[in-house]
Every structure is written in structure tokens, then in C-alpha cells.
Design a protein around this motif. Structure first.
Motif, PDB file in Angstrom:
ATOM      1  N   VAL A   2      -2.176   3.232  -5.878  1.00  0.00           N
ATOM      2  CA  VAL A   2      -2.649   1.859  -6.002  1.00  0.00           C
ATOM      3  C   VAL A   2      -3.364   1.636  -7.336  1.00  0.00           C
ATOM      4  O   VAL A   2      -3.951   2.566  -7.906  1.00  0.00           O
ATOM      5  N   GLY A   3      -3.268   0.407  -7.836  1.00  0.00           N
ATOM      6  CA  GLY A   3      -3.986   0.050  -9.054  1.00  0.00           C
ATOM      7  C   GLY A   3      -5.466  -0.162  -8.798  1.00  0.00           C
ATOM      8  O   GLY A   3      -5.962  -0.002  -7.677  1.00  0.00           O
ATOM      9  N   GLY A   4      -6.187  -0.560  -9.832  1.00  0.00           N
ATOM     10  CA  GLY A   4      -7.636  -0.680  -9.713  1.00  0.00           C
ATOM     11  C   GLY A   4      -8.131  -2.043  -9.273  1.00  0.00           C
ATOM     12  O   GLY A   4      -9.313  -2.185  -8.924  1.00  0.00           O
ATOM     13  N   SER A   5      -7.265  -3.070  -9.267  1.00  0.00           N
ATOM     14  CA  SER A   5      -7.746  -4.407  -8.931  1.00  0.00           C
ATOM     15  C   SER A   5      -7.975  -4.547  -7.433  1.00  0.00           C
ATOM     16  O   SER A   5      -7.366  -3.845  -6.618  1.00  0.00           O
ATOM     17  N   ALA A   6      -8.855  -5.468  -7.076  1.00  0.00           N
ATOM     18  CA  ALA A   6      -9.186  -5.687  -5.662  1.00  0.00           C
ATOM     19  C   ALA A   6      -7.964  -6.153  -4.876  1.00  0.00           C
ATOM     20  O   ALA A   6      -7.747  -5.728  -3.745  1.00  0.00           O
ATOM     21  N   SER A   7      -7.146  -7.020  -5.471  1.00  0.00           N
ATOM     22  CA  SER A   7      -5.980  -7.538  -4.756  1.00  0.00           C
ATOM     23  C   SER A   7      -4.956  -6.436  -4.497  1.00  0.00           C
ATOM     24  O   SER A   7      -4.332  -6.395  -3.439  1.00  0.00           O
ATOM     25  N   GLU A   8      -4.786  -5.533  -5.457  1.00  0.00           N
ATOM     26  CA  GLU A   8      -3.844  -4.429  -5.265  1.00  0.00           C
ATOM     27  C   GLU A   8      -4.331  -3.483  -4.174  1.00  0.00           C
ATOM     28  O   GLU A   8      -3.537  -2.992  -3.356  1.00  0.00           O
ATOM     29  N   ARG A   9      -5.615  -3.223  -4.140  1.00  0.00           N
ATOM     30  CA  ARG A   9      -6.161  -2.342  -3.111  1.00  0.00           C
ATOM     31  C   ARG A   9      -6.054  -2.988  -1.730  1.00  0.00           C
ATOM     32  O   ARG A   9      -5.758  -2.328  -0.730  1.00  0.00           O
ATOM     33  N   ALA A  10      -6.303  -4.305  -1.675  1.00  0.00           N
ATOM     34  CA  ALA A  10      -6.160  -5.013  -0.399  1.00  0.00           C
ATOM     35  C   ALA A  10      -4.723  -4.957   0.091  1.00  0.00           C
ATOM     36  O   ALA A  10      -4.454  -4.735   1.279  1.00  0.00           O
ATOM     37  N   ALA A  11      -3.764  -5.148  -0.838  1.00  0.00           N
ATOM     38  CA  ALA A  11      -2.350  -5.090  -0.464  1.00  0.00           C
ATOM     39  C   ALA A  11      -1.971  -3.699   0.032  1.00  0.00           C
ATOM     40  O   ALA A  11      -1.202  -3.545   0.987  1.00  0.00           O
ATOM     41  N   ALA A  12      -2.515  -2.677  -0.616  1.00  0.00           N
ATOM     42  CA  ALA A  12      -2.199  -1.303  -0.224  1.00  0.00           C
ATOM     43  C   ALA A  12      -2.719  -1.007   1.181  1.00  0.00           C
ATOM     44  O   ALA A  12      -2.029  -0.383   1.999  1.00  0.00           O
ATOM     45  N   ILE A  13      -3.942  -1.446   1.479  1.00  0.00           N
ATOM     46  CA  ILE A  13      -4.500  -1.225   2.819  1.00  0.00           C
ATOM     47  C   ILE A  13      -3.681  -1.975   3.855  1.00  0.00           C
ATOM     48  O   ILE A  13      -3.360  -1.447   4.922  1.00  0.00           O
ATOM     49  N   ALA A  14      -3.325  -3.226   3.558  1.00  0.00           N
ATOM     50  CA  ALA A  14      -2.515  -4.015   4.492  1.00  0.00           C
ATOM     51  C   ALA A  14      -1.176  -3.338   4.767  1.00  0.00           C
ATOM     52  O   ALA A  14      -0.666  -3.381   5.890  1.00  0.00           O
ATOM     53  N   SER A  15      -0.613  -2.684   3.754  1.00  0.00           N
ATOM     54  CA  SER A  15       0.688  -2.031   3.939  1.00  0.00           C
ATOM     55  C   SER A  15       0.618  -0.872   4.922  1.00  0.00           C
ATOM     56  O   SER A  15       1.641  -0.454   5.472  1.00  0.00           O
ATOM     57  N   LEU A  16      -0.588  -0.338   5.157  1.00  0.00           N
ATOM     58  CA  LEU A  16      -0.748   0.768   6.104  1.00  0.00           C
ATOM     59  C   LEU A  16      -0.850   0.287   7.547  1.00  0.00           C
ATOM     60  O   LEU A  16      -0.722   1.093   8.470  1.00  0.00           O
ATOM     61  N   GLY A  17      -1.072  -1.003   7.752  1.00  0.00           N
ATOM     62  CA  GLY A  17      -1.194  -1.532   9.106  1.00  0.00           C
ATOM     63  C   GLY A  17       0.005  -1.232   9.983  1.00  0.00           C
ATOM     64  O   GLY A  17      -0.143  -0.705  11.086  1.00  0.00           O
ATOM     65  N   PRO A  18       1.246  -1.537   9.522  1.00  0.00           N
ATOM     66  CA  PRO A  18       2.419  -1.236  10.354  1.00  0.00           C
ATOM     67  C   PRO A  18       2.575   0.252  10.665  1.00  0.00           C
ATOM     68  O   PRO A  18       3.171   0.609  11.674  1.00  0.00           O
ATOM     69  N   ILE A  19       2.054   1.122   9.799  1.00  0.00           N
ATOM     70  CA  ILE A  19       2.129   2.562  10.062  1.00  0.00           C
ATOM     71  C   ILE A  19       1.222   2.930  11.222  1.00  0.00           C
ATOM     72  O   ILE A  19       1.601   3.672  12.124  1.00  0.00           O
ATOM     73  N   LEU A  20       0.004   2.377  11.241  1.00  0.00           N
ATOM     74  CA  LEU A  20      -0.936   2.710  12.303  1.00  0.00           C
ATOM     75  C   LEU A  20      -0.537   2.119  13.648  1.00  0.00           C
ATOM     76  O   LEU A  20      -1.014   2.572  14.687  1.00  0.00           O
ATOM     77  N   VAL A  21       0.328   1.104  13.637  1.00  0.00           N
ATOM     78  CA  VAL A  21       0.795   0.520  14.896  1.00  0.00           C
ATOM     79  C   VAL A  21       1.428   1.583  15.777  1.00  0.00           C
ATOM     80  O   VAL A  21       1.287   1.574  17.002  1.00  0.00           O
ATOM     81  N   ILE A  48      -1.367   7.822   3.978  1.00  0.00           N
ATOM     82  CA  ILE A  48      -2.621   7.215   3.516  1.00  0.00           C
ATOM     83  C   ILE A  48      -2.967   7.711   2.118  1.00  0.00           C
ATOM     84  O   ILE A  48      -3.293   6.927   1.218  1.00  0.00           O
ATOM     85  N   ASP A  49      -2.880   9.033   1.922  1.00  0.00           N
ATOM     86  CA  ASP A  49      -3.238   9.618   0.630  1.00  0.00           C
ATOM     87  C   ASP A  49      -2.307   9.143  -0.480  1.00  0.00           C
ATOM     88  O   ASP A  49      -2.751   8.800  -1.581  1.00  0.00           O
ATOM     89  N   VAL A  50      -0.993   9.112  -0.199  1.00  0.00           N
ATOM     90  CA  VAL A  50      -0.023   8.673  -1.203  1.00  0.00           C
ATOM     91  C   VAL A  50      -0.255   7.208  -1.577  1.00  0.00           C
ATOM     92  O   VAL A  50      -0.200   6.827  -2.745  1.00  0.00           O
ATOM     93  N   THR A  51      -0.550   6.385  -0.573  1.00  0.00           N
ATOM     94  CA  THR A  51      -0.807   4.969  -0.836  1.00  0.00           C
ATOM     95  C   THR A  51      -2.051   4.790  -1.686  1.00  0.00           C
ATOM     96  O   THR A  51      -2.069   3.981  -2.624  1.00  0.00           O
ATOM     97  N   ALA A  52      -3.092   5.553  -1.397  1.00  0.00           N
ATOM     98  CA  ALA A  52      -4.343   5.446  -2.159  1.00  0.00           C
ATOM     99  C   ALA A  52      -4.162   5.921  -3.600  1.00  0.00           C
ATOM    100  O   ALA A  52      -4.707   5.315  -4.540  1.00  0.00           O
ATOM    101  N   LEU A  53      -3.381   6.974  -3.785  1.00  0.00           N
ATOM    102  CA  LEU A  53      -3.168   7.497  -5.135  1.00  0.00           C
ATOM    103  C   LEU A  53      -2.329   6.554  -5.990  1.00  0.00           C
ATOM    104  O   LEU A  53      -2.506   6.480  -7.206  1.00  0.00           O
TER     105      LEU A  53
END
Length: 385
Positions: free
Chosen positions: A152-171, A145-150
Motif C-alpha cells: 500500500v502507498g502512504g496516503s490515507a485514501s490508499e490505506r483505507a482502500a487497502a483495509i477495505a479490500s481485506l473485508g471480503p477475505i475476512l468474510v 494481510i501482510d502482503v496488502t500492508a506492504l
């Protein structure tokens, strides 16, 4: 220029993906302490052993494999990953997580500085500094989670993509409490005040393999078809059985008065499903039947509302006998699932008792673990009759 490493060829006796470098030397220390260090390179491994980290092992020039995770599980219950501090190391940590989780190995990660590996870090800073990093290692999901947050870029779409990428990890996280804590951490690291928004984006990431949702709310509240169909109220695939059994009760609400309903109430582990069960059971007790619009209105804040809306709109079990049979066979299997989640915890408690020399407690816990395992086996046999 000579290559840094020259890989040996495989043979019928030597299969790199099924072996770990240094295991013979590390096995005693791993069994004694119950944990292992997993690094990437052969020189890293030699340096770690020379520095006193004698529970270190490494893959043999390949990516970490399921067979290697299974081999680790024979000697340890916990693993500390010490991969290189570069993009390849970060990718290796992410790839290792589902393999370690599949073998019920608790994992932590030492975050080495950019460009460093265990060998170079030890030469520059010494073993005491590395030991401090080992002691401060974070859990593998927290690290990802921390590595993904660090990164990520500043745009809303990049942040949304980064959060979505964590979904398979939490599964892969089996504990609903863990998932809620991870969601809170994601919300904090991405500066999002509403955890529900994070939860919806994670679910979309699960369905799409980590791709972002253009409109998370719309993607999760509509009754869709095909791959977009909302099937689970939470992120874990383990909850398929829980949602299936609750769905049988929703289809044939008179079964809320049966012993199966009482048993299911005790076995549900997801807070969303527990809330749906309680509200539906109370409505049946008060009115004698389910009022779907009223139930949906009552549970409007429930994060599983999309699943509930879809489930109430389609009757899967039109025959009460069929719903009854699903409950009769499924509840013992659910009880077995819950027991199997307790067994690794008992194994860790047994290991801890032996390490502190409390053999009486270790014997008591071992007996308890054996009884639970036997009960789980009997539950499955009973469900097959």
C-alpha cells in the motif's frame, strides 16, 4: 519464439479444471501426512518431487478451481501454497483462499522472493532452505494481510482502500476469535491504534466488494436502505441466522422467558450478539419489557450498535406466534451449524491420533464425530416438522 507451455486440448475424459497434475504420485504421501503442497507450474512440481517434497500437486495450466479444492480435500486436511513470488502469484493466493476455506482446508503460504518460483529457488538455494521456508510458512489470511500492508502507498485514501479490500477475505473466516485476531493484526500492520476504525472499514469493504468508505463511521451508523443497509453485527454470513433469532426475541421480549431464549444463549458465538442478548435479557428480567433507548445507551461501545439500532426501529415479527415459530425452527439449525464447525477439528484430531499410532484414541474420536454428525442430522429433521 516457442511458447513456454503448450496446453493440451480438453475432452470428455480430460477436464483440466477437475484434475491435479502429480496427484497419482503424491496421493500416498498426502494421506500419510494429512497435508499437500500446491504449486503453479509443471516444472515446479517435478523439481519439488525430485527434492523430496513428494506431496506436491499442481493445476493443469488453469487457475485453481473449486473442483480441484474438493479433490484435494479427499486426500489432505491442510495445504501449503507455493506460488510464484510475483504479482500473479499473490493474486492466485487471494483467489485460492475462499475455495480452500469452502472445503475446510487449512492453508499456509510460502512467501518466495520476488521473481522466484519453486524450481528456480531449489536450484539456487537447495531443498533445506526451502524446507525452512515451508516450516516458517504463515497462515493464508495473515499472509494476505501482510502482503496488502506492504504493497500500500502512504496516503490515507490508499490505506483505507487497502483495509477495505481485506473485508471480503475476512468474510470467509468462520471463527469469531480468528476474526478478532485478524483485526488486531490489520491494525498493527497499518499502524492504526483504534481497532474499531479498522472493523468499520472492513465492514464497508464487505458491503462494497472491497471499495473504501469515504466516512466509515457515517457509513456504518446510519440506518440505510438498499445495498448499504446494515444487516450483520459481524463479518461472517454465518451470523445471519444468529442475528435473525436474536431479532425475534427483541421483537417479542416476553420470549426471553422461554426455553428458546435459554437455548439461544448457549448457541450464540459472536461476542457482540452475546452482549446484546445478556443486556436485553437482564432488562426484561428486571423491568418486564425492553426499553430500547436505555438498551442502546447501555451498549454504546458494542460494535454491533448500528445493527441493533436498526433492528429495534423495525418490528419484523409483529405476531408472537410467528416469532415463536422462527425460534422453534431456527435454534436446531443453529445448533447444527455449531456442530458442523466441530467436525473438521475432530477429523484433524483423528488424523493426528493415527499418525502417532494411537488407534484407541482415533476410534474414540471417530465415534464421537459420528455421534455429532448423527445429532446434527436429527436436529435438521426435527426443525422441519
Amino acid at each position: 519464439e516457442e511458447p513456454k507451455y503448450v496446453n493440451s486440448p480438453e475432452s470428455a475424459l480430460y477436464k483440466k479444471g477437475e484434475l491435479l497434475f502429480g496427484l497419482h504420485q503424491a496421493r500416498i504421501e498426502m494421506r500419510r501426512n494429512g497435508w499437500a503442497i500446491l504449486c503453479e507450474g509443471n516444472f515446479d512440481l517435478v523439481a519439488l518431487h525430485q527434492a523430496g517434497f513428494r506431496n506436491a500437486v499442481a493445476p493443469l495450466g488453469t487457475a485453481f478451481t473449486e473442483a480441484q479444492a474438493r479433490l484435494l480435500r479427499r486426500f489432505a486436511q491442510r495445504v501449503t501454497l507455493m506460488f510464484d513470488g510475483d504479482a500473479a502469484g499473490a493474486k492466485a493466493v487471494r483467489a485460492a483462499y475462499p475455495l480452500l476455506r469452502g472445503e475446510e482446508l487449512a492453508a499456509r503460504v510460502v512467501a518466495l522472493p520476488d521473481g522466484a518460483d519453486p524450481d528456480s529457488f531449489l536450484r539456487a538455494h537447495g531443498s533445506e532452505a526451502l524446507q525452512k521456508m515451508v516450516d516458517a510458512a504463515s497462515g493464508i489470511v495473515e499472509h494476505l494481510i501482510d502482503v496488502t500492508a506492504l504493497g500500500v502507498g502512504g496516503s490515507a485514501s490508499e490505506r483505507a482502500a487497502a483495509i477495505a479490500s481485506l473485508g471480503p477475505i475476512l468474510v470467509a473466516a468462520a471463527n469469531p476469535v480468528e476474526i478478532e485476531l485478524y483485526i488486531e493484526r490489520i491494525a498493527q500492520r497499518f499502524s492504526i491504534h483504534d481497532p474499531k476504525v479498522v472493523r468499520e472499514q472492513l465492514r464497508h469493504g464487505v458491503r462494497t466488494g472491497g471499495k473504501p468508505a469515504a466516512n466509515p463511521a457515517a457509513a456504518t451508523t446510519k440506518v440505510a436502505s438498499g445495498p448499504e443497509r446494515v444487516k450483520l453485527p459481524q463479518l461472517q454470513s454465518e451470523l445471519q441466522l444468529q442475528s435473525k433469532l436474536l431479532g425475534a426475541l427483541l421483537d417479542k421480549s416476553e420470549l426471553f422467558r422461554s426455553e428458546y431464549a435459554e437455548n439461544l444463549k448457549e448457541l450464540l458465538t459472536a461476542a457482540d450478539l452475546q452482549a446484546i442478548f445478556s443486556a436485553a435479557a437482564a432488562q426484561v428480567a428486571e423491568r418486564g419489557t425492553l426499553d430500547a433507548p436505555r438498551l442502546l445507551a447501555q451498549l454504546g461501545e458494542n460494535s454491533a450498535i448500528a445493527w441493533l439500532r436498526e433492528r429495534l426501529s423495525i418490528e419484523t415479527y409483529s405476531d408472537q406466534a410467528e416469532a415463536h415459530e422462527v425460534l422453534r425452527k431456527g435454534i436446531p439449525l443453529l445448533a447444527k451449524q455449531n456442530i458442523e464447525r466441530e467436525l473438521p477439528q475432530l477429523a484433524q484430531q483423528i488424523q493426528a491420533a493415527r499418525q502417532r499410532g494411537d488407534e484407541t484414541e482415533a476410534i474414540r474420536l471417530t465415534r464421537q464425530r459420528q455421534e455429532l454428525a448423527l445429532h446434527a442430522h436429527q436436529l435438521v429433521k426435527g426443525a422441519k416438522r
